[in-house]
Design a protein around this motif. Sequence first.
Motif, mmCIF file in Angstrom:
data_model
loop_
_atom_site.group_PDB
_atom_site.id
_atom_site.type_symbol
_atom_site.label_atom_id
_atom_site.label_comp_id
_atom_site.label_asym_id
_atom_site.label_seq_id
_atom_site.Cartn_x
_atom_site.Cartn_y
_atom_site.Cartn_z
ATOM 1 N N MET A 1 0.830 -1.183 -0.062
ATOM 2 C CA MET A 1 0.001 -0.092 0.048
ATOM 3 C C MET A 1 0.834 1.211 0.080
ATOM 4 N N ARG A 2 0.439 2.237 -0.848
ATOM 5 C CA ARG A 2 1.362 3.451 -0.804
ATOM 6 C C ARG A 2 0.432 4.591 -0.040
ATOM 7 N N PHE A 3 1.327 4.931 0.944
ATOM 8 C CA PHE A 3 0.729 6.034 1.862
ATOM 9 C C PHE A 3 2.164 6.990 2.177
ATOM 10 N N THR A 4 1.668 8.369 2.735
ATOM 11 C CA THR A 4 2.571 9.348 3.171
ATOM 12 C C THR A 4 2.683 9.435 4.846
ATOM 13 N N ALA A 5 3.780 9.479 5.298
ATOM 14 C CA ALA A 5 3.890 9.441 6.687
ATOM 15 C C ALA A 5 4.580 10.639 7.244
ATOM 16 N N ASP A 6 4.329 11.272 8.115
ATOM 17 C CA ASP A 6 5.180 12.315 9.038
ATOM 18 C C ASP A 6 5.395 12.004 10.202
ATOM 19 N N LEU A 7 6.410 11.347 10.668
ATOM 20 C CA LEU A 7 6.798 10.592 12.121
ATOM 21 C C LEU A 7 7.604 11.624 12.995
ATOM 22 N N HIS A 8 8.011 12.721 12.488
ATOM 23 C CA HIS A 8 8.690 13.620 13.526
ATOM 24 C C HIS A 8 8.005 14.781 13.769
ATOM 25 N N ILE A 9 7.191 14.843 14.870
ATOM 26 C CA ILE A 9 6.260 16.276 15.184
ATOM 27 C C ILE A 9 6.422 16.337 16.829
ATOM 28 N N HIS A 10 5.754 17.305 17.191
ATOM 29 C CA HIS A 10 5.941 17.712 18.670
ATOM 30 C C HIS A 10 4.615 18.010 18.929
ATOM 31 N N SER A 11 4.398 17.911 20.318
ATOM 32 C CA SER A 11 3.003 17.947 20.987
ATOM 33 C C SER A 11 2.890 19.633 21.771
ATOM 34 N N ARG A 12 1.861 20.016 22.295
ATOM 35 C CA ARG A 12 1.893 21.192 22.930
ATOM 36 C C ARG A 12 2.834 21.179 24.280
ATOM 37 N N THR A 17 6.376 25.666 21.073
ATOM 38 C CA THR A 17 5.220 24.758 20.311
ATOM 39 C C THR A 17 3.784 25.517 20.526
ATOM 40 N N SER A 18 3.104 25.389 19.563
ATOM 41 C CA SER A 18 1.720 25.880 19.528
ATOM 42 C C SER A 18 0.850 25.106 20.221
ATOM 43 N N ARG A 19 -0.175 25.736 21.045
ATOM 44 C CA ARG A 19 -1.133 25.087 22.006
ATOM 45 C C ARG A 19 -2.245 24.200 21.056
ATOM 46 N N ASP A 20 -2.113 24.467 19.892
ATOM 47 C CA ASP A 20 -2.925 23.788 18.962
ATOM 48 C C ASP A 20 -2.656 22.029 18.747
ATOM 49 N N LEU A 21 -1.247 21.757 19.149
ATOM 50 C CA LEU A 21 -0.629 20.485 19.009
ATOM 51 C C LEU A 21 -1.375 19.430 19.863
ATOM 52 N N ASP A 22 -2.660 19.314 19.420
ATOM 53 C CA ASP A 22 -3.440 18.046 20.148
ATOM 54 C C ASP A 22 -3.800 17.091 19.307
ATOM 55 N N GLY A 133 8.520 18.227 26.194
ATOM 56 C CA GLY A 133 8.326 17.183 25.204
ATOM 57 C C GLY A 133 9.491 16.632 24.657
ATOM 58 N N ARG A 134 10.619 17.404 24.434
ATOM 59 C CA ARG A 134 11.871 16.748 23.937
ATOM 60 C C ARG A 134 12.795 16.961 24.950
ATOM 61 N N PRO A 135 13.123 16.050 25.839
ATOM 62 C CA PRO A 135 13.811 16.064 27.190
ATOM 63 C C PRO A 135 15.369 16.446 26.550
ATOM 64 N N ASN A 218 10.621 14.400 7.433
ATOM 65 C CA ASN A 218 9.495 14.539 8.395
ATOM 66 C C ASN A 218 9.263 16.006 8.601
ATOM 67 N N SER A 219 8.330 16.600 9.196
ATOM 68 C CA SER A 219 8.039 18.174 9.381
ATOM 69 C C SER A 219 8.921 18.532 10.652
ATOM 70 N N ASP A 220 8.998 17.872 11.519
ATOM 71 C CA ASP A 220 9.461 18.750 12.877
ATOM 72 C C ASP A 220 8.205 19.475 13.225
ATOM 73 N N ALA A 221 7.398 19.199 13.102
ATOM 74 C CA ALA A 221 6.279 20.413 13.228
ATOM 75 C C ALA A 221 6.311 21.036 14.630
ATOM 76 N N HIS A 222 6.193 22.329 14.586
ATOM 77 C CA HIS A 222 5.835 22.807 15.949
ATOM 78 C C HIS A 222 4.428 23.611 16.162
ATOM 79 N N SER A 223 3.777 23.424 15.024
ATOM 80 C CA SER A 223 2.335 23.552 15.047
ATOM 81 C C SER A 223 1.659 22.835 14.044
#
Length: 415
Positions: A1-12, A17-22, A133-135, A218-223
């Motif tokens: 199966m072909r699919f896209t993944a973003d495996l490096h992100i953060h939480s609030r 980082t943004s408070r919307d990371l839930d 969250g990133r110790p 990956n994005s390393d998304a902070h929001s």
Amino acid sequence: MRFTADLHIHSRFSRATSRDLDLPQLWRWAQLKGIRVVGTGDCTHPGWLEELEQELVPAEAGLWRLRREPLPDQVPQSCRAPVSFLISGEISCIYRKGGRTRKVHCLVLLPDFAAAHRLNLQLSRIGTLASDGRPILKLDAKDLLAMVLAASPRALLIPAHAWTPHFSIFGACSGFESLQECFDELAPEVHAIETGLSSDPAMNWRLSVLDGITLVSNSDAHSASKLGREATVFDTDLSYDGIFQAVATGKGVAGTIEFFPEQGKYHADGHRCCGVRLSPEQTIAHDYRCPACGGKLTVGVLHRVELLADRAAGVKPAQAPPFWSVIPLIDLIGGALRVGCASKKAEALYFQLLGGLGNEFHILLEAPLNEIAARSTATLAAGIGRMRAGEVEIEAGYDGRFGTVSVSAPGEDAT
């Protein structure tokens, strides 16, 4: 199966980082972007891990889904799709090795919550996990790898944003010159590196020592809205083991979606305080000192790759998968409309396009240009066409400042 993944992100629970990371927002934005599997991020944080265990239930083998999904009106019908989560986290290792202080960020992927608890128990003996969250731990990256493998032989450690100057395995300020120098006899257990925003696979192909090492993005998304600014395309079983085998062997990684590396904020050398950006040759000529103030320059990713490369630019190893360089759709829209990308006008057109054509990756990479033009503007459609062809002009980023990119034709405004 072909699919896209973003495996490096953060939480609030991570700093800056943004408070919307839930979980509901990650679920929503994954669909808007076209991402099938999202890393949970921050699995070492006790508060976030507790929330994950409460809100997620088993989906595909080793993957998880929301126990209670939000109402479907949160996502346009054209973008709606299942979203699964994979347990992940980032750890900052700061320690002395080889007579130097090393600062190496590592992405960890885990097959289940039991493995996460086993790892966290070991890490809690090193330092505090609840403060970030990133110790940040005084821990050799090699010892972290040993702990990860002890938590589960099916776990993965991937050096994060491998080339950025300050916090990476190959970074100019504190990094190493090889995986072996960092991980010693455990180096064969490191199967992949994350290219980061300021490098792309073509730059990494210049190092023969990385042949056989899987390149992931990956994005390393902070929001939540930054989800998917980089991602990995898999063609394998939709399961943790499918992803594990693809990363470990390279078979099943169909390619990566990338920033144009010049747009990354550490691509070139420079000194942000003085507004000085330099090529590697100029940096050497100035003895690694800022020509404006005499201070120490930050050596960027391009320079570091040049120092370690043993191949000329343009060489592609056999069996290396392709990659696709993109500019975030909201940035392209802002340029086409001559407004800020955070403006209500740009945001309205963004959701209008998603509602009519589908998710962001589909629009950036696949949607017919005439359909994009019909639902937006000819300028935007032409800009996306030039982006797909690589016809971009970029003032490279440096020393923490993102580069600026243009897909304008003569007479048009830059994006």
